[in-house]
Structures are given as structure tokens and as C-alpha cells.
Write a protein that holds these residues in place. Structure first.
Motif, short mmCIF file in Angstrom:
data_model
loop_
_atom_site.label_atom_id
_atom_site.label_comp_id
_atom_site.label_asym_id
_atom_site.label_seq_id
_atom_site.Cartn_x
_atom_site.Cartn_y
_atom_site.Cartn_z
N HIS A 53 15.91 -27.87 -28.33
CA HIS A 53 17.30 -27.67 -27.90
C HIS A 53 17.45 -27.96 -26.40
O HIS A 53 16.49 -27.90 -25.66
CB HIS A 53 17.75 -26.23 -28.15
CG HIS A 53 17.83 -25.88 -29.59
ND1 HIS A 53 16.72 -25.57 -30.34
CD2 HIS A 53 18.88 -25.78 -30.43
CE1 HIS A 53 17.08 -25.30 -31.57
NE2 HIS A 53 18.40 -25.42 -31.65
N THR A 54 18.68 -28.24 -26.02
CA THR A 54 19.02 -28.39 -24.61
C THR A 54 20.50 -28.08 -24.45
O THR A 54 21.23 -28.01 -25.42
CB THR A 54 18.67 -29.81 -24.10
OG1 THR A 54 18.75 -29.84 -22.70
CG2 THR A 54 19.59 -30.86 -24.68
N ILE A 55 20.92 -27.89 -23.22
CA ILE A 55 22.32 -27.65 -22.92
C ILE A 55 22.91 -28.93 -22.34
O ILE A 55 22.31 -29.55 -21.47
CB ILE A 55 22.48 -26.51 -21.89
CG1 ILE A 55 21.80 -25.22 -22.38
CG2 ILE A 55 23.95 -26.27 -21.55
CD1 ILE A 55 22.46 -24.56 -23.55
N PHE A 68 27.78 -27.65 -24.47
CA PHE A 68 27.25 -27.74 -25.83
C PHE A 68 25.76 -27.39 -25.84
O PHE A 68 25.05 -27.68 -24.88
CB PHE A 68 27.40 -29.16 -26.39
CG PHE A 68 28.82 -29.62 -26.47
CD1 PHE A 68 29.54 -29.44 -27.63
CD2 PHE A 68 29.44 -30.23 -25.39
CE1 PHE A 68 30.86 -29.86 -27.71
CE2 PHE A 68 30.75 -30.65 -25.46
CZ PHE A 68 31.47 -30.46 -26.62
N VAL A 69 25.31 -26.80 -26.94
CA VAL A 69 23.87 -26.66 -27.20
C VAL A 69 23.52 -27.83 -28.10
O VAL A 69 24.16 -28.05 -29.14
CB VAL A 69 23.54 -25.33 -27.90
CG1 VAL A 69 22.08 -25.31 -28.33
CG2 VAL A 69 23.83 -24.15 -26.99
N LEU A 70 22.53 -28.58 -27.71
CA LEU A 70 22.10 -29.76 -28.46
C LEU A 70 20.85 -29.40 -29.26
O LEU A 70 19.86 -28.94 -28.69
CB LEU A 70 21.80 -30.92 -27.50
CG LEU A 70 21.35 -32.22 -28.13
CD1 LEU A 70 22.52 -32.87 -28.85
CD2 LEU A 70 20.81 -33.15 -27.08
N THR A 183 22.34 -33.06 -32.59
CA THR A 183 23.68 -32.56 -32.94
C THR A 183 24.07 -31.46 -31.98
O THR A 183 23.21 -30.72 -31.48
CB THR A 183 23.71 -32.04 -34.39
OG1 THR A 183 22.74 -31.01 -34.53
CG2 THR A 183 23.45 -33.15 -35.38
N GLY A 184 25.35 -31.35 -31.71
CA GLY A 184 25.81 -30.38 -30.73
C GLY A 184 26.68 -29.29 -31.32
O GLY A 184 27.40 -29.51 -32.28
#
Length: 188
Positions: A53-55, A68-70, A183-184
Motif C-alpha cells: 500500500h501507499t498514500i 487515496f490509499v493505493l 487500486t485506490g
């Protein structure tokens, strides 16, 4: 005089105090070990989460949210918000520079779906999804995107924004998994 008489307690109370001391020490020890285990588990989970995950921060008006959280661990499905590396083109460079930021669009079509066009209106499986403009905001002609069966591992992506730059245009076309970051989920 025995030591317990000097302190004012009996030998039974001294033994009880000693047991309480060791029991308390044991409890603190086990609490420390348990706490350390929980911290390790949380750190491990956070590390696993960080790997998948990433922001992301959105700086455009094409999406209604700005943070968004990816999730990089799932393949996009119909309706998902997907972030991807847009394909290079002269039009892309003119509007977004040589190294544009990730694009975020909604997945309107998945592999096996049929994309058709009537005039400048695009359909996925017979449902209208977007209308392509003839020219960009700067007046450049906009070539129309692909139609037909969406190939395996690719997607028709779009947005509800009238100036969205997405699969309705040839410069973007279908977006395939090799360009997808993940996906976000909107958080702000």
C-alpha cells in the motif's frame, strides 16, 4: 529477636510479601513479553501493509477526492479506481510534461468486455460510458481511442469529468496491467 518481629510482621506475612513480589515481577515480565510480541506483530503487519500500500495525493480536478490509499496487491475490477502510468505521447508531454504523475481513473471495462463507439460516444457492453471531445483545451485534435474486445490484462478507464483524459482517446487507449500501480480508495 527474629527479623520478622523487628519489621512488625510474622514470618507468614514475609513469605506472602515475597510471593507477591515474585508474582508481580512475573506478571510484569509476561506483560513485557506479550507487549513486545504485540509490537512485533503490529510492526510486521505494518511492514507488510507498507509493501502493498501507499498514500497518493491527487492534484487535479478530474477526481472528487484528494487523498487515496493505493492497494498494489489486487488486480482492478469493474468500478474500481485504478492508478496507472499513462503511456508516453506528444500530447501527454505537451499537457503533463515528460514525466507525468500517476493518473487515477475508474475502470469501466475489463478483459472480454466489448467497447463500441457511435459518433464520439463510447459504450462498454452496450452501456454509454463517455463522450470524446474533438479537441483538447488547447485546441489540439484528439484521436479516438480503441474499440473492440478488451484484451486480457487490460482495462477501459474513464472519469465523469468532461475534460478527463482517458481511454476514449488514442493517446491513453486501454490500460494494461504493466502500467497499473494499483487500486485506490478515497480517504479525504
Amino acid at each position: 529477636m527474629p527479623a520478622d518481629k523487628i519489621i512488625g510482621g510474622s514470618s507468614a506475612s514475609v513469605a506472602t510479601d515475597r510471593e507477591r513480589f515474585w508474582t508481580g515481577k512475573r506478571k510484569r515480565f509476561y506483560a513485557t513479553i506479550t507487549g513486545a510480541g504485540l509490537i512485533y506483530a503490529a510492526a510486521s503487519s505494518l511492514s507488510d501493509w507498507r509493501d502493498t500500500h501507499t498514500i497518493l495525493i491527487n492534484t487535479t480536478t478530474s477526481l472528487p477526492n484528494w487523498a487515496f490509499v493505493l492497494d498494489k496487491s489486487h488486480e482492478p475490477v469493474r468500478g474500481a479506481l485504478v492508478f496507472f502510468d499513462p503511456p508516453p505521447s506528444a500530447l501527454m508531454t505537451a499537457h503533463f510534461g515528460a514525466h507525468p504523475s500517476a493518473f487515477g481513473k475508474r475502470v469501466y471495462g475489463v478483459a472480454g468486455d466489448v467497447v463500441t463507439r457511435v459518433g464520439r460516444t463510447f459504450f462498454v457492453n452496450g452501456h454509454p460510458v463517455s463522450v470524446a471531445k474533438a479537441t483538447s483545451t488547447r485546441g489540439e485534435p484528439l484521436a479516438l481511442g480503441p474499440t473492440g474486445v478488451i484484451p486480457r490484462g487490460c482495462f477501459y478507464v474513464g472519469s465523469g469529468h468532461k475534460d478527463g483524459f482517458d481511454s476514449r482517446y488514442a493517446a491513453i487507449g486501454w490500460i494494461c496491467m504493466n502500467r497499473v500501480f494499483g487500486t485506490g480508495t478515497a480517504i479525504l
